[in-house]
Enzyme design. Sequence first.
Site, short mmCIF file in Angstrom:
data_model
loop_
_atom_site.label_atom_id
_atom_site.label_comp_id
_atom_site.label_asym_id
_atom_site.label_seq_id
_atom_site.Cartn_x
_atom_site.Cartn_y
_atom_site.Cartn_z
N ARG A 19 -48.70 3.10 90.31
CA ARG A 19 -48.07 3.91 89.27
C ARG A 19 -48.65 5.32 89.30
O ARG A 19 -49.86 5.51 89.55
CB ARG A 19 -48.39 3.26 87.94
CG ARG A 19 -47.80 3.93 86.71
CD ARG A 19 -46.33 3.82 86.67
NE ARG A 19 -45.78 4.05 85.34
CZ ARG A 19 -44.48 4.29 85.12
NH1 ARG A 19 -43.62 4.34 86.13
NH2 ARG A 19 -44.02 4.46 83.90
N THR B 240 -34.47 3.86 89.17
CA THR B 240 -35.63 3.24 89.76
C THR B 240 -35.01 2.41 90.86
O THR B 240 -33.80 2.35 90.98
CB THR B 240 -36.32 2.42 88.64
OG1 THR B 240 -36.79 3.33 87.66
CG2 THR B 240 -37.45 1.54 89.11
N THR C 95 -40.19 4.01 91.51
CA THR C 95 -39.38 4.91 90.70
C THR C 95 -39.81 6.37 90.81
O THR C 95 -40.96 6.66 91.14
CB THR C 95 -39.47 4.49 89.22
OG1 THR C 95 -38.56 5.27 88.44
CG2 THR C 95 -40.86 4.65 88.64
N ASN D 89 -38.57 7.88 88.01
CA ASN D 89 -38.14 7.88 86.61
C ASN D 89 -36.67 8.26 86.53
O ASN D 89 -35.82 7.43 86.77
CB ASN D 89 -39.02 8.78 85.73
CG ASN D 89 -38.82 8.46 84.25
OD1 ASN D 89 -38.47 7.32 83.94
ND2 ASN D 89 -39.00 9.41 83.38
N SER E 153 -41.81 -0.14 82.58
CA SER E 153 -41.05 -1.36 82.28
C SER E 153 -40.75 -2.14 83.57
O SER E 153 -40.06 -3.16 83.53
CB SER E 153 -39.71 -1.01 81.63
OG SER E 153 -39.91 -0.33 80.42
N GLY F 269 -33.61 0.33 86.08
CA GLY F 269 -32.92 0.37 84.79
C GLY F 269 -33.80 0.75 83.62
O GLY F 269 -33.45 0.43 82.47
N GLY F 270 -34.94 1.41 83.86
CA GLY F 270 -35.77 1.87 82.75
C GLY F 270 -36.15 0.73 81.84
O GLY F 270 -36.52 -0.36 82.30
#
Length: 589
Positions: free
Chosen positions: A127, A401, A419, A421, A473, A493-494
């Site tokens: 991340r 993503t 991702t 974002n 997420s 899909g956030g």
Amino acid sequence: MIAIISVVLGIKKHSMRIRPLYIFILFLLFVSCKSSQRSAEGIVSINPYSYTGEKRTVSENGAVVSAHTLASEVGVSILKKGGNAFDAAIATQFALAVVYPGAGNLGGGGFLVGRNAEGKLISIDYREKAPGLAHRDMYIDKDGKADTDKSQNGHLSSGVPGTVAGLFETMQYAKLPLKDLISPAIELAEKGFAISKNEAASLNGLQFALKKQNTVMPVFVKNIPWKAGDTLVQKDLANTLKRILEKGAAGFYEGETARLIVEEMKRGHGIISLDDLKNYKAKQRAPHIFNYKGYTIIGMSMPSSGGVLLHQMMKMVEDRNIASMGFHSTAAVQLMTEAERRAYADRAEYMGDADFYKVPVDMLTNDVYLQQRMKNYDPAKATPSSEVGPGVLVAAESEETTHLSVIDKDGNAVAVTTTLNNGYGSRTVVGGAGFFMNDEMDDFSIKPGVPNLYGAVGGEANAIQPGKRMLSSMTPTIVLKDNKPFLVVGTPGGTTIPTQVFQTLVNIIDFNLSTTDAVYKPKFHHQWLPDLFYFEKGFPESAVTALQKMGYTTRLRGAIGRTEVIKVLPDGKFEAVADNRGEDAAAGW
Ligand code: GLY
């Protein structure tokens, strides 16, 4: 060869006079046959200028499913070459960074959940991190208002990228040399590939933002509109990939690429420094594991909320005999919606980077706590989100993503979600380096109660701090049955990611749907705030009307997620299913 074709075409019957003409035509045929084979024999296993993908494959040796045909094919070519699922996952990600610039990336981050042939369960956190100069109120203007334009667009919205470090952390589980894994991506970037109608439309829609957010105009900016079949060549990106091949992770986090990133930041008032880049480390973490009806579910732990949310939602429905309610029945949809609402209320209050904030994971996933959370669940009416709130703990993503699922015959299974974002992230391409930077800083809670890009709110747990990872997420997930891989699942899909994985698993495990139905049938989503029940086109009207009568505010929305599933069939074959909501493709061999 020519003699054989001549015989097949019956040319021997013809006179000596016309034979030279036939031989010339056959020579041309032979040459064109050789040149179309070149792409089949080269590093990229299919012709990147003319290709079509499969939505479902069943294969014996391995499978890859991802957002792009060329990337899935690159992954399978690596399996064919003797690589395992980890090799294929690395190569597929490098390829996605080229052929799927909206979300495939070098300038973003992601999470990998894996299981190797020896049964070791693995998760890798790559991340993005807040830069060293980031601070809690960096997006608050002088009037105290949150400036979401700055957290979602341009240089200041970027976190320190993690993808390249993550790929190198994954290498310890791989077998093939880096050269084999990265070369297809280099070739695709250098020689180009044909873009689809949708890709052309999406680049055309981006022109204004690209011109606004870039200090050096990238290859994606064009004076005449992009159209289907145009070749996208990315020389700067090819050179960045070559530096990674030559110098490893240092080819990105140090030297020329790092210099280009920092110069780009300086030109656009961003804050990522050479030290931020040099100090970035991917982290191996303990995966989040739980049991559901005899299946072992392996998910991602913090800083992704995915594993914990999935755990909470599945446990909130486990004892309620959902199968007897029926797929898409009002009763089943309402039960799942109420579970989703409660889990997301907890996300907003309690979840963030556990290296910086004590996330009470054990309490949030405690069976008694989860039963307590469902105590005010009423099968006859909606529980308003104002009455839900986060649980009281007693002591004791445009949503761009991308996800890929890979499996091989030796029992290695890999689920990766990465991702930038927003679609194309911050929309800023690093000048001279050719890749988009993320806008992941918006996944922090930039001000308590202010919704992010996905409408999600948060507070202290997910406040900005230097070096902290923003809450995600992403929910790459592997399901084991009898301790062997059964499903490899995930989606972009956030904030809708965990609810889509939840619904896909319940569709397969409880409702016994075929894999294609489990993925393709319309989905729904509730995330506590906003207090809305979202549903896709095609969702049963009867259920929507019944939910409205029960007090739900419903809202039709565009496609939710792009779920990629690999299922191990009873005969041991691999069924790979690519979502039909996008141009995703499955490949197997
Ligand atoms: N940027 C979307 C996520 O990480 O959840």
